[in-house]
Design a protein around this motif. Sequence first.
Motif, mmCIF file in Angstrom:
data_model
loop_
_atom_site.group_PDB
_atom_site.id
_atom_site.type_symbol
_atom_site.label_atom_id
_atom_site.label_comp_id
_atom_site.label_asym_id
_atom_site.label_seq_id
_atom_site.Cartn_x
_atom_site.Cartn_y
_atom_site.Cartn_z
ATOM 1 N N VAL A 33 -24.686 -20.378 -35.142
ATOM 2 C CA VAL A 33 -23.310 -20.347 -34.649
ATOM 3 C C VAL A 33 -22.780 -21.776 -34.654
ATOM 4 O O VAL A 33 -23.352 -22.655 -34.011
ATOM 5 N N PRO A 34 -21.691 -22.029 -35.391
ATOM 6 C CA PRO A 34 -21.159 -23.397 -35.458
ATOM 7 C C PRO A 34 -20.765 -23.914 -34.079
ATOM 8 O O PRO A 34 -20.198 -23.191 -33.266
ATOM 9 N N ARG A 35 -21.070 -25.170 -33.817
ATOM 10 C CA ARG A 35 -20.780 -25.809 -32.532
ATOM 11 C C ARG A 35 -19.298 -25.699 -32.163
ATOM 12 O O ARG A 35 -18.948 -25.573 -31.002
ATOM 13 N N VAL A 36 -18.425 -25.709 -33.147
ATOM 14 C CA VAL A 36 -16.985 -25.646 -32.900
ATOM 15 C C VAL A 36 -16.574 -24.314 -32.256
ATOM 16 O O VAL A 36 -15.530 -24.228 -31.622
ATOM 17 N N MET A 37 -17.404 -23.295 -32.376
ATOM 18 C CA MET A 37 -17.091 -21.999 -31.772
ATOM 19 C C MET A 37 -17.042 -22.073 -30.251
ATOM 20 O O MET A 37 -16.306 -21.333 -29.618
ATOM 21 N N ASN A 38 -17.860 -22.942 -29.679
ATOM 22 C CA ASN A 38 -17.865 -23.111 -28.223
ATOM 23 C C ASN A 38 -18.304 -24.539 -27.920
ATOM 24 O O ASN A 38 -19.433 -24.775 -27.501
ATOM 25 N N PRO A 39 -17.401 -25.501 -28.115
ATOM 26 C CA PRO A 39 -17.792 -26.903 -27.952
ATOM 27 C C PRO A 39 -18.228 -27.271 -26.536
ATOM 28 O O PRO A 39 -19.022 -28.177 -26.351
ATOM 29 N N GLN A 40 -17.738 -26.545 -25.520
ATOM 30 C CA GLN A 40 -18.136 -26.852 -24.147
ATOM 31 C C GLN A 40 -19.565 -26.415 -23.854
ATOM 32 O O GLN A 40 -20.243 -27.018 -23.037
ATOM 33 N N ASP A 41 -20.018 -25.351 -24.502
ATOM 34 C CA ASP A 41 -21.394 -24.880 -24.335
ATOM 35 C C ASP A 41 -21.842 -24.195 -25.620
ATOM 36 O O ASP A 41 -21.799 -22.968 -25.726
ATOM 37 N N PRO A 42 -22.285 -24.972 -26.608
ATOM 38 C CA PRO A 42 -22.659 -24.382 -27.901
ATOM 39 C C PRO A 42 -23.912 -23.507 -27.851
ATOM 40 O O PRO A 42 -24.258 -22.892 -28.851
ATOM 41 N N THR A 43 -24.553 -23.411 -26.699
ATOM 42 C CA THR A 43 -25.734 -22.545 -26.581
ATOM 43 C C THR A 43 -25.347 -21.098 -26.290
ATOM 44 O O THR A 43 -26.212 -20.231 -26.254
ATOM 45 N N THR A 44 -24.050 -20.836 -26.071
ATOM 46 C CA THR A 44 -23.601 -19.466 -25.803
ATOM 47 C C THR A 44 -22.433 -19.105 -26.706
ATOM 48 O O THR A 44 -21.750 -19.968 -27.257
ATOM 49 N N ILE A 45 -22.205 -17.794 -26.825
ATOM 50 C CA ILE A 45 -21.075 -17.280 -27.596
ATOM 51 C C ILE A 45 -20.547 -16.035 -26.884
ATOM 52 O O ILE A 45 -21.321 -15.202 -26.435
ATOM 53 N N GLY A 46 -19.233 -15.967 -26.721
ATOM 54 C CA GLY A 46 -18.597 -14.798 -26.111
ATOM 55 C C GLY A 46 -18.250 -13.779 -27.176
ATOM 56 O O GLY A 46 -17.707 -14.114 -28.223
#
Length: 127
Positions: A33-46
């Motif tokens: 999952v690209p870091r830009v998808m969730n820059p505040q917490d790249p370890t999770t994805i909604g």
Amino acid sequence: VKGSDQEYEIWQEVVNRYWPGALTLVLPASDKVPRVMNPQDPTTIGIRVPNHPIARAILAQTGPMATTSVNLSGKPPLETQAEIAVEFPDVLTEELIEYKGLGVPSTVAKWTENHWQILRQGSIIIG
């Protein structure tokens, strides 16, 4: 999304019961999952599957889509076209489609190792 087989079973139970619908699941993100998808917490994805005919028709044509909510994180949901226009003046909205907020936001639940943490209580109760 990464996780153990047992986690997948738990997630699948929730998905089968509440999707499509007003539930966003925040799950562990894989390193794909690209870091830009969730820059505040790249370890999770909604992840969410909406229960709206227009959104579902678009997704049927495009496949998964990276989008954001109509409200900024931590702020109350925007319920009218006027509220959206004030908060996001540079975003083009479709005037022909009347936006109808339900008054109750979607539920946001985050998986934290072995249980759900409710980040925002909305119309769906996970119990």
